[in-house]
Design an enzyme around this catalytic site. Structure first.
Site, short mmCIF file in Angstrom:
data_model
loop_
_atom_site.label_atom_id
_atom_site.label_comp_id
_atom_site.label_asym_id
_atom_site.label_seq_id
_atom_site.Cartn_x
_atom_site.Cartn_y
_atom_site.Cartn_z
N GLU A 42 0.69 -1.03 0.04
CA GLU A 42 -0.10 -0.17 -0.07
C GLU A 42 1.09 1.15 -0.02
O GLU A 42 1.88 1.29 0.96
CB GLU A 42 -0.86 0.03 1.27
CG GLU A 42 -2.06 0.89 1.33
CD GLU A 42 -1.62 2.04 2.14
OE1 GLU A 42 -1.20 3.17 1.72
OE2 GLU A 42 -2.04 1.91 3.38
N CYS B 298 -2.17 7.69 5.27
CA CYS B 298 -2.35 7.27 3.69
C CYS B 298 -3.52 8.05 2.94
O CYS B 298 -3.69 8.01 1.88
CB CYS B 298 -2.41 5.72 3.43
SG CYS B 298 -1.48 4.85 4.62
#
Lengths: 513, 513
Positions: free
Chosen positions: B258, B295
């Protein structure tokens, strides 16, 4: 010199060859290139957002109509496929039934809806310390998929085969690269798909068809940024080449390559004692199916040495000696087969037990069985490699522990098979954990050839049997390869996709919390 | 020269640094290497076949005990994590609750059993033309998994975070590479896991912990043939490097990285008219969470230009001007942030709207918001890149069509957010298909920071947000990443794994046909 230049010049067309006669068939197929790939991917990318959201009923009806149209091609398809592959009419007819059945199963799968993996976590506005939002998950198609036709299944693993059926079911347009050995068959099936597209008023980009020889066309296709996944069944070299192309893209994409397997068979002591002769015959029958050109062909047999194994070998020798040679798919495959058989026959410590009947015809694959001992087998890694065709090596082992040790040395496989009597269960328990780690399907008292299209099937396995052990290329689970999840947070009902709306108009199964 | 040699020599230990003071903490952590990787992977490989078949109850109890032991570490863990990351105690305490909750959710998931995807196609001995075998499918763990601790979530995405919890739930041993910036925190959590291993009498190889600085240790780990999958949360450069290492192995393995996302927010006209000021404030609140080191930080805001947008900007300017600077995770991250902010500030056609409050301390991240127009934004791809920290660019668009066109130019994202009033639904319908294709989670009238751990969550998205858009790293679906299917054909009940036995002793859900 002039002749050489002409031979190396790019050919604009190619023809397929009847492997049972060696004669070139009289239809020209275009050798397509970059421009054709561009056009196909452009159309597929345009079709995707519409097709992705097509209703399950429409998509299911489309798959069923493809099936109907394939049947509608009638004898023309059977004759063409048989001429291009050398496979008998009966086998092609059976394969057509399987292909059509597969499309219909995916139609049922699309309608039933489990594939969308709907999950709804309802809002909890009064939760402490923080409220929970309404969260809804569905799976949708990945995008346009490149599918490569496979030489050994001109219908079931090719143009409208398992990869195409599962990608279309998932809502992904397909760009199909025909296998050049059966380009005519592929074009006929493509016409059946195109008629179904028209009848269902779908975007023409939902299915595109490309023909060509050599590797360039496939490389161009996998390199196109609009392609989001790849389905392939074929050689290890071919599969690994596509995996490398996909990994080197700016955006790497998944490649589902089903590549090679020797499908070891373990004959346990009790089973051999009870039915050695029957097993020997059945072994040759499985080995010889389709001239041995099955991904699940039993290429290695492990057994504890002794008089019962000798009986098994004798029955196998007898059966193979009566087995007629069969036309192989292409001259190239036949040459590779003969080279592979010669390599094994000339290996030190390997005994050739029997060959099948010889034949006058061209490209005739003659079965071959060999025997060796565990020591020789362990040292010679060539004996563990797939020889595509009806060739198998029997490994005589001193005991079960040696069988387990040899199993541990094996690469990833599509299948492993155990022949057992009740008394063999304890021995089997030693083998099973090792085999589970190294293959996708485990069989007891059967033969690995013949792959059922159903929910529980796994036609897959650890590398290098496939490039992605998390998946299967046969059975309803194959659809999972072409899906990705999306989560919708706090959406008003009118903006939610149909499958996630509160009143569940599609009646898809839901996991609610 | 001598000095240089000493500096380049391999250091046997390293220390972590308190980013809020700049002081080096006084514990030495070993810089581990090949021998340690070998040992960890050896143990993990030995633990795997036993742990893979451990009962769901044992595995669930193990996960719950890890959770309990983490709580049992008490203030020591909170203080250590806060000292190593500069994150406030309240935030670390909240993250601990989330981490523990996540472990407990996976315990429930393991017991419930849907993850095993049990499918049973019963035998049909009288089916024509061929009988059907009994076929049973279950999913099992892939093998040992390498997990990389993430700098920005020292608990929830690190040692016992989502990757570890889902891999352990799947039956996969974990080899954890600690993030060097919080090695002390990681070792404390590792001790909680090890105690749970002992109490549950599991093989010590179920969890192994490695410490080191630089990239070499991680490369060695991913290159080890016993590792079968990788979980990573971090920078794009780091993620892509691991993807390349994994793809170049003899046996390529999946990497779940990710990597990066700018999480675009679309402010639609009606929403802006109704609540511009409120949205401006809420935007800064989301942007500033955890010093912007999420994120899912909202790095780009698209809106139609006009007086309502001006009101939004003014509210955001006012809110940011009152926002205190916050300690960033490391000096390196702080430097990169400042460089990124300077790069945007000096871009042609970009206006700096505001910075957050300045601070005297070290490594203090001061928020930054910018504005530009659609034309400038389209031409300058740098503006689309993630600046890790509390920096965001507002893009003033002439109309909705331009917003759709800019959305189409976007790379893959973890999230996209729409702020809507009822009158905006038609505009939203233009954006949605584009956004669905480019992100893993879509939000309406919320903010992307804050990721719920539940069944419907998707923390994932198309490349380059992640390396595998088919998956999520948060929520119960994360377990799917570490599983593969195996099919059992015609097995006697006594040789079947427990989950597939006819009487269903585990009470796992089944799909039967």
């Amino acid at each position: 010199m002039i002749r050489n230049v002409i031979m190396n010049a790019p050919t604009a067309t190619f023809r397929s060859i009847n492997p049972s006669t060696g004669q070139t068939l009289n239809t020209d197929y275009p050798s397509q290139g970059l421009e054709d790939v561009e056009k196909a991917c452009h159309l597929a990318a345009h079709a995707f957002p519409i097709y992705r959201e097509s209703s399950p009923d429409l998509r299911a009806a489309f798959l069923e109509l493809i099936a109907e149209n394939i049947i509608g091609l009638g004898d023309q398809l059977i004759q063409m496929a048989s001429a291009e592959t050398g496979l008998p009419v009966a086998r092609i007819t059976g394969e057509r039934a399987r292909t059509v059945n597969q499309l219909r199963i995916f139609a049922d799968v699309v309608r039933e809806g489990s594939w969308a993996d709907i999950r709804i976590d309802h809002a909890m506005p009064r939760r402490e310390p923080l409220p929970r939002s309404d969260l809804r998950l569905r799976k949708v198609g990945l995008g346009p998929v490149a599918v490569f036709g496979a030489s050994n299944f001109p219908l079931a693993f090719s143009t409208a085969g398992g990869d195409t059926a599962s990608a279309l079911a998932a809502g992904c347009p397909v760009v199909l690269k025909a296998h050049p050995a059966h380009a005519g068959t592929s074009l006929l099936v493509a016409s059946a798909i195109r008629s179904a597209i028209e009848a269902c008023r779908l975007h023409e980009g939902v299915f595109q068809h490309l023909t060509g020889q050599g590797n360039e066309l496939g490389t161009l296709l996998v390199n196109d940024s609009r392609i989001k996944a790849v389905g392939f069944t074929g050689s290890r070299a071919g599969g690994l080449a596509l995996v490398a192309v996909a990994a080197a893209r700016r955006e790497p994409i998944p490649v589902y390559a089903e590549m090679s397997s020797v499908n070891p068979v373990f004959l346990m002591a009790g089973a051999l004692r009870d039915r050695a002769a029957m097993l020997g015959e059945a072994f040759i029958s499985s080995l010889s199916m389709g001239a041995g050109q099955f991904c699940t062909n039993p290429g290695i047999v492990f057994a504890v040495d002794g008089p019962d194994l000798t009986r098994f070998e004798q029955a196998a020798i007898e059966a193979l000696s009566k087995t007629r040679a069969a036309t192989m798919l292409t001259a190239g495959i036949h040459r590779s087969y003969e080279t592979g058989v010669e390599r094994i026959a000339s290996s030190e410590g390997v005994e050739q037990l029997a060959r099948g009947c010889a034949s006058e015809g061209v490209n005739q694959g003659q079965g071959a069985i060999f025997a060796t001992n565990a020591e020789v087998f362990r040292k010679n890694s060539e004996l563990r490699e797939e020889v595509f065709g009806a060739s198998s090596v029997i490994v005589r082992c001193p005991n079960v522990e040696t069988m387990v040790a040899l199993a541990r040395d094996m690469e990833g496989q599509l299948t492993s098979t155990l022949h057992l009597a009740d008394e063999d269960y304890d021995d089997a328990k030693q083998l099973l954990p090792v085999l589970e780690d190294r293959c996708g399907r485990l069989l007891v008292n059967g033969w690995p050839t013949g792959v059922e299209v159903c929910h529980a099937m796994v036609h897959g396995g650890p590398f290098p049997a496939t490039s992605d052990t998390r998946t299967t290329s046969v059975g309803s689970m194959a659809i999972d390869r072409f899906l990705r999840p999306i989560c919708y947070q706090d959406f008003p009902d009118s903006l939610l996709p149909t499958s996630l709306k509160e009143e569940n108009p599609l009646k898809f199964p839901r996991r609610e919390a």
